[in-house]
Design an enzyme around this catalytic site. Structure first.
Site, PDB file in Angstrom:
ATOM      1  N   ASP A 149       0.859  -1.184   0.000  1.00  0.00           N
ATOM      2  CA  ASP A 149       0.000   0.000   0.000  1.00  0.00           C
ATOM      3  C   ASP A 149       0.896   1.235   0.000  1.00  0.00           C
ATOM      4  OD1 ASP A 149      -2.862   1.134   0.586  1.00  0.00           O
ATOM      5  OD2 ASP A 149      -1.500   2.169   1.984  1.00  0.00           O
ATOM      6  N   ILE A 150       0.578   2.226  -0.859  1.00  0.00           N
ATOM      7  CA  ILE A 150       1.370   3.454  -0.916  1.00  0.00           C
ATOM      8  C   ILE A 150       1.088   4.264   0.344  1.00  0.00           C
ATOM      9  CG2 ILE A 150       1.849   5.566  -2.199  1.00  0.00           C
ATOM     10  CD1 ILE A 150       0.867   4.161  -4.713  1.00  0.00           C
ATOM     11  N   GLU A 168      -4.847   2.391  -4.106  1.00  0.00           N
ATOM     12  CA  GLU A 168      -3.381   2.492  -4.061  1.00  0.00           C
ATOM     13  C   GLU A 168      -2.758   1.220  -3.497  1.00  0.00           C
ATOM     14  OE1 GLU A 168      -4.872   4.746  -0.333  1.00  0.00           O
ATOM     15  OE2 GLU A 168      -5.465   4.549  -2.424  1.00  0.00           O
TER      16      GLU A 168
END
Length: 437
Positions: free
Chosen positions: A306-307, A350
């Site tokens: 996950d960003i 994301e």
């Protein structure tokens, strides 16, 4: 008196006076009658009575015109008047308006002071029917829009229509020197010969298949072949009739359709923004690999990335920059799932996943750490939090050996929990599943 005996008396006298050249013993199997100068039938053998389907008494004493069709009578009278003894075709008139086609071999001979005319008949009705049928076949044969050929039992071409020559690129005389085996693609020959042998063995009378022929120019192309075995009256195989249709365009259309379907299928499994797999592709791959891992008793590993703080980045730099960021990270992550069995996909906004069949937890953690470092080395500036900061990712890792009781979702849940732990622990790090830690 018996008509057969009466005719034989004439025959014997003819032999005595004129010799064997005048007539032959073929009268035993030919229909024959004798008429007077006044065209009265005075003798007829059994074969002629059977040919006419009448009793002898119905024929003896009648005028010959009663046994021929009206359209033949003028010609017949001229032959009699000219004493013409050349063979000719004749139509006999049977009951119920039926007609019998015959060939007539006439003889004119004197007996005492009277000249008689003997006519020997050969029934050619069946021949005429076959001839008419063959003429119709030849018309169709020559004008057909598909290739037609007669092929002997060994595979040699006996006769080919022009369309087949056009399809194969040969002149007919060139093609007749070849066999169908000579121009059949090697990969298709065994199937073709199998059908041929079944026909010759009597287990089938026809077959149809798609196969490849070699054109005279050397290239192979697809045809649709339908073959029928022709037998004689004793059911003995004589030759094959082959119908051959060029289906190159059809095959090209099929290939184009297959390619389009593959492209559509791939498109349905691809994330439109990043170009990697989408959630649908991941779900399909997970179900398949989970079943395979259970059968093979191997582990399945999963990495969820996950960003970090992507919403802040998106709000600060804008959606276009956010899209570029997603694409750059997706391209980097994809490098860590490059085996055929691996699946890299965009899991959510994301979030990204890497499915790694046959990989242990420790191996997956190592892959995840390399992935984290590679994203950090992209040095995508964010500056929405701290000066000189770059975009980073957090990763959760899990690995499970499937059992019959375990649904594949437990792999995702475990990696998801590990991801939340990485987020809670400060981000930009890798965490294995707590249950496997």
């Amino acid at each position: 008196m018996n008509p057969r005996f009466a005719l034989d008396d004439f025959f014997e006298k003819l032999l005595q006076e004129h010799g064997p050249e005048a007539v032959t013993r073929s009268l035993d199997w030919l229909g024959a009658f004798v008429i007077t100068q006044n065209s009265i039938i005075i003798a007829a053998n059994t074969a002629f009575c059977e040919l006419m389907e009448r009793e002898p008494a119905e024929l003896i004493g009648t005028i010959v015109s009663t046994v021929i069709t009206p359209d033949e009578q003028t010609a017949m009278e001229k032959r009699f008047a000219d004493n013409d003894t050349r063979p000719y075709a004749l139509k006999l008139s049977l009951d119920n308006n039926r007609i019998k086609q015959v060939m007539v071999t006439p003889h004119s001979f004197p007996v005492d002071d009277t000249t008689y005319r003997l006519a020997a008949f050969t029934d050619v009705s069946e021949y005429e029917r076959i001839k008419e049928s063959e003429n119709r076949f030849k018309t169709v044969f020559g004008a057909a829009g598909i290739g037609i050929a007669r092929v002997n039992l060994d595979g040699g071409w006996l006769e080919c229509n022009q369309k087949l020559c056009d399809i194969l690129g040969y002149e007919e005389d060139e093609l007749l020197k070849l066999t169908f085996q000579d121009i059949t693609h090697p990969d298709d020959l065994n199937e073709d010969l199998k059908y041929v042998n079944e026909m010759l063995a009597g287990t089938r009378t026809t077959y149809s298949m798609q196969k490849r022929y070699r054109h005279k120019q050397g290239h192979y192309f697809w045809i649709r072949l339908t073959v029928t075995l022709v037998t004689d009256a004793a059911q003995q195989p004589q030759y094959f009739v082959s119908l051959i249709q060029d289906i190159t365009a059809e095959k090209q259309a099929e290939a184009a359709a297959d390619k389009l379907n593959e492209a559509l299928a791939e498109l349905s499994m691809t994330d439109g923004l990043t170009g990697i797999g989408n959630r649908r592709k991941f779900d399909t791959a997970l179900a398949n690999e989970w079943r395979r891992a259970y059968r093979n008793k191997t582990e399945v590993a999963l990495i969820i990335a996950d960003i970090d703080n992507f919403k802040l980045y998106n709000d600060h730099w804008g959606h276009l920059a956010g899209d570029d960021c997603l694409k750059a990270i997706a391209n980097t992550i994809q490098e860590y799932g490059n085996r055929v069995s691996d699946c890299v996909a965009r899991y959510g906004g994301e979030e990204f996943v890497i499915l790694l069949p046959g990989v242990s937890l420790s191996e997956a953690v190592s892959i995840a750490e390399h992935c984290r470092q590679s994203v950090e080395h992209l040095a995508i500036s964010r500056e929405d939090e701290h000066p000189n900061s770059v975009v980073t990712i957090s990763l959760g890792v899990s690995a499970v050996l499937p059992t019959p009781e375990d649904p594949c979702e437990i792999l995702v849940d475990a990696a998801d929990h590990a991801l939340y732990e990485a987020k809670d622990s400060g981000r930009n790090m890798v965490k294995p599943s707590p249950a496997d830690d």
